[in-house]
Design a protein around this motif. Structure first.
Motif, PDB file in Angstrom:
ATOM      1  N   GLU A 216       0.827  -1.213   0.000  1.00  0.00           N
ATOM      2  CA  GLU A 216       0.000   0.000   0.000  1.00  0.00           C
ATOM      3  C   GLU A 216       0.858   1.258   0.000  1.00  0.00           C
ATOM      4  N   ARG A 217       1.908   1.258   0.803  1.00  0.00           N
ATOM      5  CA  ARG A 217       2.811   2.415   0.839  1.00  0.00           C
ATOM      6  C   ARG A 217       3.463   2.654  -0.518  1.00  0.00           C
ATOM      7  N   GLU A 218       3.916   1.584  -1.120  1.00  0.00           N
ATOM      8  CA  GLU A 218       4.591   1.704  -2.419  1.00  0.00           C
ATOM      9  C   GLU A 218       3.621   2.227  -3.481  1.00  0.00           C
ATOM     10  N   GLU A 219       2.395   1.748  -3.444  1.00  0.00           N
ATOM     11  CA  GLU A 219       1.395   2.184  -4.428  1.00  0.00           C
ATOM     12  C   GLU A 219       1.047   3.665  -4.262  1.00  0.00           C
ATOM     13  N   ARG A 220       1.166   4.184  -3.053  1.00  0.00           N
ATOM     14  CA  ARG A 220       0.834   5.594  -2.788  1.00  0.00           C
ATOM     15  C   ARG A 220       1.973   6.559  -3.079  1.00  0.00           C
ATOM     16  N   ARG A 221       3.161   6.046  -3.277  1.00  0.00           N
ATOM     17  CA  ARG A 221       4.309   6.918  -3.543  1.00  0.00           C
ATOM     18  C   ARG A 221       4.085   7.709  -4.823  1.00  0.00           C
ATOM     19  N   PRO A 222       4.652   8.918  -4.903  1.00  0.00           N
ATOM     20  CA  PRO A 222       4.511   9.731  -6.110  1.00  0.00           C
ATOM     21  C   PRO A 222       5.039   9.018  -7.365  1.00  0.00           C
ATOM     22  N   ALA A 223       6.112   8.258  -7.221  1.00  0.00           N
ATOM     23  CA  ALA A 223       6.675   7.508  -8.349  1.00  0.00           C
ATOM     24  C   ALA A 223       6.882   6.061  -7.909  1.00  0.00           C
ATOM     25  N   PRO A 224       5.802   5.278  -7.885  1.00  0.00           N
ATOM     26  CA  PRO A 224       5.924   3.904  -7.392  1.00  0.00           C
ATOM     27  C   PRO A 224       6.814   3.052  -8.300  1.00  0.00           C
ATOM     28  N   ASP A 225       7.523   2.142  -7.677  1.00  0.00           N
ATOM     29  CA  ASP A 225       8.389   1.203  -8.382  1.00  0.00           C
ATOM     30  C   ASP A 225       7.534   0.003  -8.796  1.00  0.00           C
TER      31      ASP A 225
END
Length: 55
Positions: free
Chosen positions: A22-31
């Motif tokens: 969930e954190r990764e998906e919310r990042r401005p530029a997800p990996d």
């Protein structure tokens, strides 16, 4: 007793992976590679939990 402990460990790990996803998906530029790996890990953990139908 040991089975329940193992179930709880796997369940906790699944929660941590899902939170990280969930954190990764919310990042401005997800990996996207990381997201794919986390999804795969979460699926694998869900499958592991299916073996504990009596817990």
């Amino acid at each position: 007793m040991l089975t329940k402990a193992l179930f709880n460990i796997i369940r906790q790990e699944q929660r941590e992976v899902e939170t990280e996803l969930e954190r990764e998906e919310r990042r401005p530029a997800p990996d996207t590679r990381r997201i794919g790996a986390l999804r795969q890990q979460a699926t694998s953990l869900r499958r592991e939990l299916e073996h504990f139908s009596n817990v």
